[in-house]
Design a protein around this motif. Structure first.
Motif, PDB file in Angstrom:
ATOM      1  N   ILE A 200     111.288  64.353  79.927  1.00 17.38           N
ATOM      2  CA  ILE A 200     111.903  64.098  78.625  1.00 17.38           C
ATOM      3  C   ILE A 200     111.058  64.684  77.505  1.00 17.38           C
ATOM      4  O   ILE A 200     111.578  65.318  76.571  1.00 17.38           O
ATOM      5  N   ILE A 201     109.750  64.472  77.569  1.00 21.24           N
ATOM      6  CA  ILE A 201     108.859  64.995  76.524  1.00 21.24           C
ATOM      7  C   ILE A 201     108.924  66.522  76.480  1.00 21.24           C
ATOM      8  O   ILE A 201     109.054  67.120  75.408  1.00 21.24           O
ATOM      9  N   ALA A 202     108.834  67.153  77.650  1.00 12.92           N
ATOM     10  CA  ALA A 202     108.897  68.619  77.698  1.00 12.92           C
ATOM     11  C   ALA A 202     110.227  69.126  77.154  1.00 12.92           C
ATOM     12  O   ALA A 202     110.279  70.073  76.361  1.00 12.92           O
ATOM     13  N   HIS A 203     111.302  68.500  77.569  1.00 10.15           N
ATOM     14  CA  HIS A 203     112.644  68.889  77.132  1.00 10.15           C
ATOM     15  C   HIS A 203     112.779  68.716  75.620  1.00 10.15           C
ATOM     16  O   HIS A 203     113.338  69.578  74.920  1.00 10.15           O
ATOM     17  N   GLY A 204     112.252  67.614  75.099  1.00 15.41           N
ATOM     18  CA  GLY A 204     112.316  67.365  73.666  1.00 15.41           C
ATOM     19  C   GLY A 204     111.506  68.366  72.865  1.00 15.41           C
ATOM     20  O   GLY A 204     111.935  68.809  71.789  1.00 15.41           O
ATOM     21  N   VAL A 205     110.331  68.745  73.380  1.00 15.90           N
ATOM     22  CA  VAL A 205     109.493  69.752  72.712  1.00 15.90           C
ATOM     23  C   VAL A 205     110.230  71.087  72.666  1.00 15.90           C
ATOM     24  O   VAL A 205     110.276  71.755  71.627  1.00 15.90           O
ATOM     25  N   THR A 206     110.815  71.483  73.793  1.00 20.36           N
ATOM     26  CA  THR A 206     111.574  72.739  73.831  1.00 20.36           C
ATOM     27  C   THR A 206     112.694  72.743  72.799  1.00 20.36           C
ATOM     28  O   THR A 206     112.824  73.673  71.995  1.00 20.36           O
ATOM     29  N   ASN A 207     113.513  71.698  72.818  1.00 20.04           N
ATOM     30  CA  ASN A 207     114.663  71.652  71.917  1.00 20.04           C
ATOM     31  C   ASN A 207     114.259  71.525  70.453  1.00 20.04           C
ATOM     32  O   ASN A 207     114.867  72.139  69.569  1.00 20.04           O
ATOM     33  N   GLY A 208     113.229  70.719  70.184  1.00 19.14           N
ATOM     34  CA  GLY A 208     112.790  70.549  68.807  1.00 19.14           C
ATOM     35  C   GLY A 208     112.226  71.822  68.213  1.00 19.14           C
ATOM     36  O   GLY A 208     112.561  72.205  67.082  1.00 19.14           O
ATOM     37  N   LEU A 209     111.373  72.503  68.975  1.00 22.14           N
ATOM     38  CA  LEU A 209     110.790  73.760  68.495  1.00 22.14           C
ATOM     39  C   LEU A 209     111.852  74.855  68.391  1.00 22.14           C
ATOM     40  O   LEU A 209     111.788  75.700  67.499  1.00 22.14           O
ATOM     41  N   LEU A 210     112.827  74.833  69.294  1.00 21.54           N
ATOM     42  CA  LEU A 210     113.914  75.808  69.209  1.00 21.54           C
ATOM     43  C   LEU A 210     114.689  75.616  67.909  1.00 21.54           C
ATOM     44  O   LEU A 210     115.038  76.598  67.236  1.00 21.54           O
ATOM     45  N   GLY A 211     114.935  74.363  67.541  1.00 23.42           N
ATOM     46  CA  GLY A 211     115.620  74.090  66.283  1.00 23.42           C
ATOM     47  C   GLY A 211     114.841  74.607  65.089  1.00 23.42           C
ATOM     48  O   GLY A 211     115.414  75.202  64.171  1.00 23.42           O
ATOM     49  N   ALA A 212     113.517  74.393  65.108  1.00 24.07           N
ATOM     50  CA  ALA A 212     112.674  74.891  64.011  1.00 24.07           C
ATOM     51  C   ALA A 212     112.710  76.409  63.959  1.00 24.07           C
ATOM     52  O   ALA A 212     112.788  77.014  62.874  1.00 24.07           O
ATOM     53  N   TRP A 213     112.658  77.047  65.121  1.00 26.63           N
ATOM     54  CA  TRP A 213     112.692  78.515  65.188  1.00 26.63           C
ATOM     55  C   TRP A 213     114.020  79.052  64.664  1.00 26.63           C
ATOM     56  O   TRP A 213     114.047  80.058  63.926  1.00 26.63           O
ATOM     57  N   VAL A 214     115.119  78.402  65.035  1.00 27.25           N
ATOM     58  CA  VAL A 214     116.439  78.831  64.564  1.00 27.25           C
ATOM     59  C   VAL A 214     116.510  78.754  63.047  1.00 27.25           C
ATOM     60  O   VAL A 214     117.023  79.662  62.376  1.00 27.25           O
ATOM     61  N   LEU A 215     115.987  77.681  62.478  1.00 32.01           N
ATOM     62  CA  LEU A 215     116.009  77.536  61.017  1.00 32.01           C
ATOM     63  C   LEU A 215     115.185  78.621  60.338  1.00 32.01           C
ATOM     64  O   LEU A 215     115.570  79.140  59.288  1.00 32.01           O
ATOM     65  N   MET A 216     114.046  78.953  60.933  1.00 28.55           N
ATOM     66  CA  MET A 216     113.167  79.952  60.321  1.00 28.55           C
ATOM     67  C   MET A 216     113.724  81.360  60.434  1.00 28.55           C
ATOM     68  O   MET A 216     113.509  82.192  59.552  1.00 28.55           O
ATOM     69  N   THR A 217     114.427  81.647  61.511  1.00 28.85           N
ATOM     70  CA  THR A 217     114.884  83.013  61.759  1.00 28.85           C
ATOM     71  C   THR A 217     116.361  83.237  61.453  1.00 28.85           C
ATOM     72  O   THR A 217     116.799  84.381  61.332  1.00 28.85           O
ATOM     73  N   GLY A 218     117.142  82.151  61.362  1.00 26.43           N
ATOM     74  CA  GLY A 218     118.577  82.308  61.144  1.00 26.43           C
ATOM     75  C   GLY A 218     119.322  82.793  62.369  1.00 26.43           C
ATOM     76  O   GLY A 218     120.456  83.280  62.253  1.00 26.43           O
ATOM     77  N   GLN A 219     118.722  82.650  63.559  1.00 27.16           N
ATOM     78  CA  GLN A 219     119.395  83.048  64.799  1.00 27.16           C
ATOM     79  C   GLN A 219     120.294  81.904  65.262  1.00 27.16           C
ATOM     80  O   GLN A 219     120.001  81.197  66.232  1.00 27.16           O
ATOM     81  N   TRP A 220     121.417  81.728  64.573  1.00 31.76           N
ATOM     82  CA  TRP A 220     122.259  80.561  64.783  1.00 31.76           C
ATOM     83  C   TRP A 220     122.887  80.514  66.162  1.00 31.76           C
ATOM     84  O   TRP A 220     123.315  79.434  66.624  1.00 31.76           O
ATOM     85  N   ALA A 221     122.989  81.633  66.840  1.00 35.05           N
ATOM     86  CA  ALA A 221     123.611  81.654  68.163  1.00 35.05           C
ATOM     87  C   ALA A 221     122.852  80.791  69.156  1.00 35.05           C
ATOM     88  O   ALA A 221     123.428  80.295  70.140  1.00 35.05           O
ATOM     89  N   TYR A 222     121.547  80.564  68.913  1.00 30.71           N
ATOM     90  CA  TYR A 222     120.763  79.735  69.834  1.00 30.71           C
ATOM     91  C   TYR A 222     121.064  78.252  69.674  1.00 30.71           C
ATOM     92  O   TYR A 222     120.550  77.434  70.421  1.00 30.71           O
ATOM     93  N   TRP A 223     121.846  77.905  68.651  1.00 31.34           N
ATOM     94  CA  TRP A 223     122.296  76.539  68.446  1.00 31.34           C
ATOM     95  C   TRP A 223     123.702  76.376  68.990  1.00 31.34           C
ATOM     96  O   TRP A 223     124.275  75.371  68.996  1.00 31.34           O
TER      97      TRP A 223
END
Length: 223
Positions: A200-223
């Protein structure tokens, strides 16, 4: 498969899939993505409500002792989550992708809908990992080894079932190959540390950081 012990671990997951199906049907019927912006909020709320209603059934979510979930285990879980994120962003060759992701763009009317952003990241990082790991690792992975799945010690799980579950988990995602890699990583953590919280922790870290990355880059397709 859908008995009283399995249902608390199966129903939240299938509810999540049901809302994905609803979105697909509505888009097919002619609705625009913009009109379905808040469907994710309803989906996460429904899953969260089910997890809350069934909370007394999740014996595997009792926080483990230091022997299985001390700082080394937490560190390994966080590291695995970061590594999976990096692989997720780099395993995107054409043969590693199936279908077209709908994506999610929180911008509307010239601004960003921060309520949707918060719900999206919180849902992906806090709710989805619990829901998916309860289904994929705690239930299905152990159920493949024994219908009496609650008695199966994670450390005794056979490798072939980890692989089968990882493959199925992978094809739940548009980036199916990266999904398989993620499934193997989360499965390894579950077996290695004998607690669902590691996955759960690993999965949450992946998803949380992916969300931050999407916001920073505007790569909305990853959402």
């Amino acid at each position: 498969m859908f008995d009283r012990l399995a249902l608390p671990r199966v129903l939240p997951f299938f509810t999540y899939l049901f809302f994905i199906l609803i979105a697909d049907v509505l888009i097919w019927a002619g609705y625009a993505q913009e009109q379905l912006r808040y469907l994710y909020v309803v989906k996460i709320a429904a899953v969260l409500a089910l997890l809350w209603c069934y909370r007394r059934h999740y014996s595997e979510l009792a926080w483990p002792g230091r022997a299985t979930m001390g700082w080394p285990a937490i560190a390994w879980s966080v590291l695995a989550g970061v590594v999976v994120l990096l692989l997720w962003l780099n395993l995107g060759a054409s043969w590693m992708v199936v279908g077209e992701p709908a994506g999610f763009d929180p911008r509307s009317g010239g601004g960003t809908d921060w309520l949707l952003v918060v719900v999206r990241i919180a849902g992906a990082a806090l709710v989805v990992p619990v829901m998916e790991e309860l289904f994929w690792r705690s239930f299905l992975l152990r159920w493949l080894q024994s219908p009496n799945f609650l008695t199966v010690d994670p450390s005794l799980l056979k490798f072939r079932y980890i692989v089968v579950t990882a493959i199925l988990f992978g094809f739940e995602h548009n980036l199916w190959f990266a999904g398989i890699v993620a499934g193997l990583a989360y499965g390894w953590l579950y077996v290695r540390f004998r607690t669902l919280w590691s996955a759960i922790i690993a999965h949450g870290v992946t998803n949380g950081l992916l969300g931050a990355w999407v916001l920073m880059t505007g790569q909305w397709a990853y959402w």
